[in-house]
Design a protein around this motif. Structure first.
Motif, PDB file in Angstrom:
ATOM      1  N   PHE A 179       0.814  -1.218   0.000  1.00  0.00           N
ATOM      2  CA  PHE A 179       0.000   0.000   0.000  1.00  0.00           C
ATOM      3  C   PHE A 179       0.853   1.277   0.000  1.00  0.00           C
ATOM      4  O   PHE A 179       0.320   2.370   0.091  1.00  0.00           O
ATOM      5  CB  PHE A 179      -0.935   0.019   1.204  1.00  0.00           C
ATOM      6  N   LYS A 180       2.174   1.146  -0.105  1.00  0.00           N
ATOM      7  CA  LYS A 180       3.035   2.333  -0.076  1.00  0.00           C
ATOM      8  C   LYS A 180       3.154   2.994  -1.439  1.00  0.00           C
ATOM      9  O   LYS A 180       3.693   4.079  -1.551  1.00  0.00           O
ATOM     10  CB  LYS A 180       4.408   1.981   0.480  1.00  0.00           C
ATOM     11  N   ARG A 181       2.653   2.334  -2.485  1.00  0.00           N
ATOM     12  CA  ARG A 181       2.565   2.927  -3.814  1.00  0.00           C
ATOM     13  C   ARG A 181       1.232   2.509  -4.407  1.00  0.00           C
ATOM     14  O   ARG A 181       1.013   1.344  -4.687  1.00  0.00           O
ATOM     15  CB  ARG A 181       3.706   2.467  -4.707  1.00  0.00           C
ATOM     16  N   VAL A 182       0.310   3.473  -4.496  1.00  0.00           N
ATOM     17  CA  VAL A 182      -1.046   3.198  -4.974  1.00  0.00           C
ATOM     18  C   VAL A 182      -1.432   4.234  -6.017  1.00  0.00           C
ATOM     19  O   VAL A 182      -0.763   5.255  -6.164  1.00  0.00           O
ATOM     20  CB  VAL A 182      -2.074   3.210  -3.812  1.00  0.00           C
ATOM     21  N   ASP A 183      -2.513   3.970  -6.716  1.00  0.00           N
ATOM     22  CA  ASP A 183      -3.037   4.917  -7.686  1.00  0.00           C
ATOM     23  C   ASP A 183      -4.269   5.607  -7.127  1.00  0.00           C
ATOM     24  O   ASP A 183      -4.929   5.080  -6.213  1.00  0.00           O
ATOM     25  CB  ASP A 183      -3.394   4.197  -8.998  1.00  0.00           C
ATOM     26  N   SER A 184      -4.598   6.774  -7.651  1.00  0.00           N
ATOM     27  CA  SER A 184      -5.816   7.445  -7.218  1.00  0.00           C
ATOM     28  C   SER A 184      -6.996   6.529  -7.520  1.00  0.00           C
ATOM     29  O   SER A 184      -6.979   5.772  -8.486  1.00  0.00           O
ATOM     30  CB  SER A 184      -5.970   8.806  -7.892  1.00  0.00           C
ATOM     31  N   GLY A 185      -7.987   6.564  -6.651  1.00  0.00           N
ATOM     32  CA  GLY A 185      -9.157   5.706  -6.787  1.00  0.00           C
ATOM     33  C   GLY A 185      -9.020   4.375  -6.062  1.00  0.00           C
ATOM     34  O   GLY A 185     -10.002   3.648  -5.910  1.00  0.00           O
ATOM     35  N   GLU A 186      -7.807   4.038  -5.597  1.00  0.00           N
ATOM     36  CA  GLU A 186      -7.597   2.788  -4.862  1.00  0.00           C
ATOM     37  C   GLU A 186      -7.751   3.027  -3.360  1.00  0.00           C
ATOM     38  O   GLU A 186      -7.996   4.150  -2.923  1.00  0.00           O
ATOM     39  CB  GLU A 186      -6.213   2.207  -5.167  1.00  0.00           C
ATOM     40  N   GLU A 187      -7.617   1.957  -2.584  1.00  0.00           N
ATOM     41  CA  GLU A 187      -7.697   2.046  -1.129  1.00  0.00           C
ATOM     42  C   GLU A 187      -6.392   1.565  -0.517  1.00  0.00           C
ATOM     43  O   GLU A 187      -5.674   0.768  -1.121  1.00  0.00           O
ATOM     44  CB  GLU A 187      -8.844   1.176  -0.602  1.00  0.00           C
ATOM     45  N   ILE A 188      -6.104   2.065   0.693  1.00  0.00           N
ATOM     46  CA  ILE A 188      -4.963   1.551   1.450  1.00  0.00           C
ATOM     47  C   ILE A 188      -5.458   1.074   2.805  1.00  0.00           C
ATOM     48  O   ILE A 188      -6.421   1.612   3.361  1.00  0.00           O
ATOM     49  CB  ILE A 188      -3.837   2.594   1.611  1.00  0.00           C
ATOM     50  N   LEU A 189      -4.777   0.072   3.325  1.00  0.00           N
ATOM     51  CA  LEU A 189      -5.115  -0.493   4.630  1.00  0.00           C
ATOM     52  C   LEU A 189      -4.069  -0.057   5.637  1.00  0.00           C
ATOM     53  O   LEU A 189      -2.865  -0.230   5.408  1.00  0.00           O
ATOM     54  CB  LEU A 189      -5.171  -2.017   4.554  1.00  0.00           C
ATOM     55  N   LEU A 190      -4.534   0.514   6.741  1.00  0.00           N
ATOM     56  CA  LEU A 190      -3.652   0.950   7.817  1.00  0.00           C
ATOM     57  C   LEU A 190      -3.838   0.019   9.009  1.00  0.00           C
ATOM     58  O   LEU A 190      -4.971  -0.322   9.361  1.00  0.00           O
ATOM     59  CB  LEU A 190      -3.985   2.378   8.254  1.00  0.00           C
ATOM     60  N   GLU A 191      -2.739  -0.383   9.634  1.00  0.00           N
ATOM     61  CA  GLU A 191      -2.770  -1.170  10.865  1.00  0.00           C
ATOM     62  C   GLU A 191      -2.220  -0.280  11.963  1.00  0.00           C
ATOM     63  O   GLU A 191      -1.154   0.326  11.810  1.00  0.00           O
ATOM     64  CB  GLU A 191      -1.918  -2.432  10.729  1.00  0.00           C
ATOM     65  N   LEU A 192      -2.930  -0.201  13.070  1.00  0.00           N
ATOM     66  CA  LEU A 192      -2.575   0.725  14.147  1.00  0.00           C
ATOM     67  C   LEU A 192      -2.583  -0.001  15.475  1.00  0.00           C
ATOM     68  O   LEU A 192      -3.501  -0.766  15.771  1.00  0.00           O
ATOM     69  CB  LEU A 192      -3.585   1.884  14.180  1.00  0.00           C
ATOM     70  N   GLU A 193      -1.535   0.248  16.265  1.00  0.00           N
ATOM     71  CA  GLU A 193      -1.486  -0.264  17.632  1.00  0.00           C
ATOM     72  C   GLU A 193      -1.414   0.924  18.583  1.00  0.00           C
ATOM     73  O   GLU A 193      -0.586   1.824  18.403  1.00  0.00           O
ATOM     74  CB  GLU A 193      -0.273  -1.175  17.820  1.00  0.00           C
ATOM     75  N   LEU A 202      -6.025  -1.757  15.765  1.00  0.00           N
ATOM     76  CA  LEU A 202      -7.108  -1.308  14.894  1.00  0.00           C
ATOM     77  C   LEU A 202      -6.680  -1.422  13.438  1.00  0.00           C
ATOM     78  O   LEU A 202      -5.498  -1.285  13.120  1.00  0.00           O
ATOM     79  CB  LEU A 202      -7.465   0.155  15.182  1.00  0.00           C
ATOM     80  N   SER A 203      -7.645  -1.639  12.573  1.00  0.00           N
ATOM     81  CA  SER A 203      -7.416  -1.600  11.134  1.00  0.00           C
ATOM     82  C   SER A 203      -8.323  -0.533  10.544  1.00  0.00           C
ATOM     83  O   SER A 203      -9.451  -0.362  10.987  1.00  0.00           O
ATOM     84  CB  SER A 203      -7.743  -2.951  10.485  1.00  0.00           C
ATOM     85  N   LYS A 204      -7.833   0.158   9.542  1.00  0.00           N
ATOM     86  CA  LYS A 204      -8.607   1.218   8.907  1.00  0.00           C
ATOM     87  C   LYS A 204      -8.292   1.252   7.421  1.00  0.00           C
ATOM     88  O   LYS A 204      -7.129   1.196   7.025  1.00  0.00           O
ATOM     89  CB  LYS A 204      -8.265   2.577   9.540  1.00  0.00           C
ATOM     90  N   THR A 205      -9.326   1.328   6.598  1.00  0.00           N
ATOM     91  CA  THR A 205      -9.156   1.476   5.158  1.00  0.00           C
ATOM     92  C   THR A 205      -9.467   2.915   4.776  1.00  0.00           C
ATOM     93  O   THR A 205     -10.491   3.456   5.183  1.00  0.00           O
ATOM     94  CB  THR A 205     -10.102   0.521   4.397  1.00  0.00           C
TER      95      THR A 205
END
Length: 186
Positions: A92-106, A144-147
């Motif tokens: 997810f460190k290189r994406v295109d516009s219109g895509e989604e990224i997933l974040l993992e948080l502690e 936590l996970s967040k898109t």
């Protein structure tokens, strides 16, 4: 801190250094000469003016050459413990516009209670292009996970994805660089 620059070319260069966010970091000296094969060290001074994640870049230019170094300044509360650990998987460190990224948080080390979690993506000029805020009740360590969706048509370039966790007056932050589309000068 310092930023080391080397002239790998055959000609001498007259260069200028510019900070895009002088309220949070500055570069000294602002102009310098660099002979062929020479190395020069710039001093980069950081200022913890406001809590949170602040973005910017150092631009080096002159003699028809232009380059930049993206910068993140994270300013956390002092005198209290808290852990905020953001993880963005390599995919997810290189994406295109219109895509989604997933974040993992502690999150950990906070008092039992409610925290406000602010997720965002900023460009290198500090403009927020995506944001979301949630409140969570925590105890101990919480994962936590967040898109986050990347807006369609967003300009290609370097961005910062980050999170700020606030409980009362205290704020802790973490962030990472991502690239949307192709790498371009800010």
């Amino acid at each position: 801190r310092s930023l080391v620059i080397k002239n790998k070319g055959d000609l001498s260069l007259a260069l200028r250094a510019f900070s895009s966010a002088k309220s949070y970091f500055d570069v000294v000296p602002s102009s310098f000469k660099l002979g062929s094969g020479e190395i020069f060290s710039l001093s980069v001074d950081f200022f913890g003016k406001d809590l949170g994640v602040h973005t910017g870049y150092i631009e080096i230019s002159g003699n028809g050459v232009k380059g930049f170094v993206p910068i993140i300044v994270q300013v956390n509360s002092e005198g209290v413990s808290g852990i905020v650990d953001l993880n963005v998987d390599e995919m997810f460190k290189r994406v295109d516009s219109g895509e989604e990224i997933l974040l993992e948080l502690e999150i950990g080390g906070f008092e039992l209670g409610v925290v406000d979690v602010y997720y965002f993506i900023k460009d290198l000029n500090g403009k927020v292009v995506v944001e979301d805020k949630v409140s969570r009740t925590i105890s101990e360590v919480v994962s936590l996970s967040k898109t986050l969706g990347i807006p369609t048509g967003l300009k290609s370039g370097n961005y910062v994805v980050g999170v700020e966790v606030r409980q009362g007056e205290f704020l802790f932050a973490d962030s990472e660089f991502i690239v949307i589309g192709d790498v371009e000068l800010p």
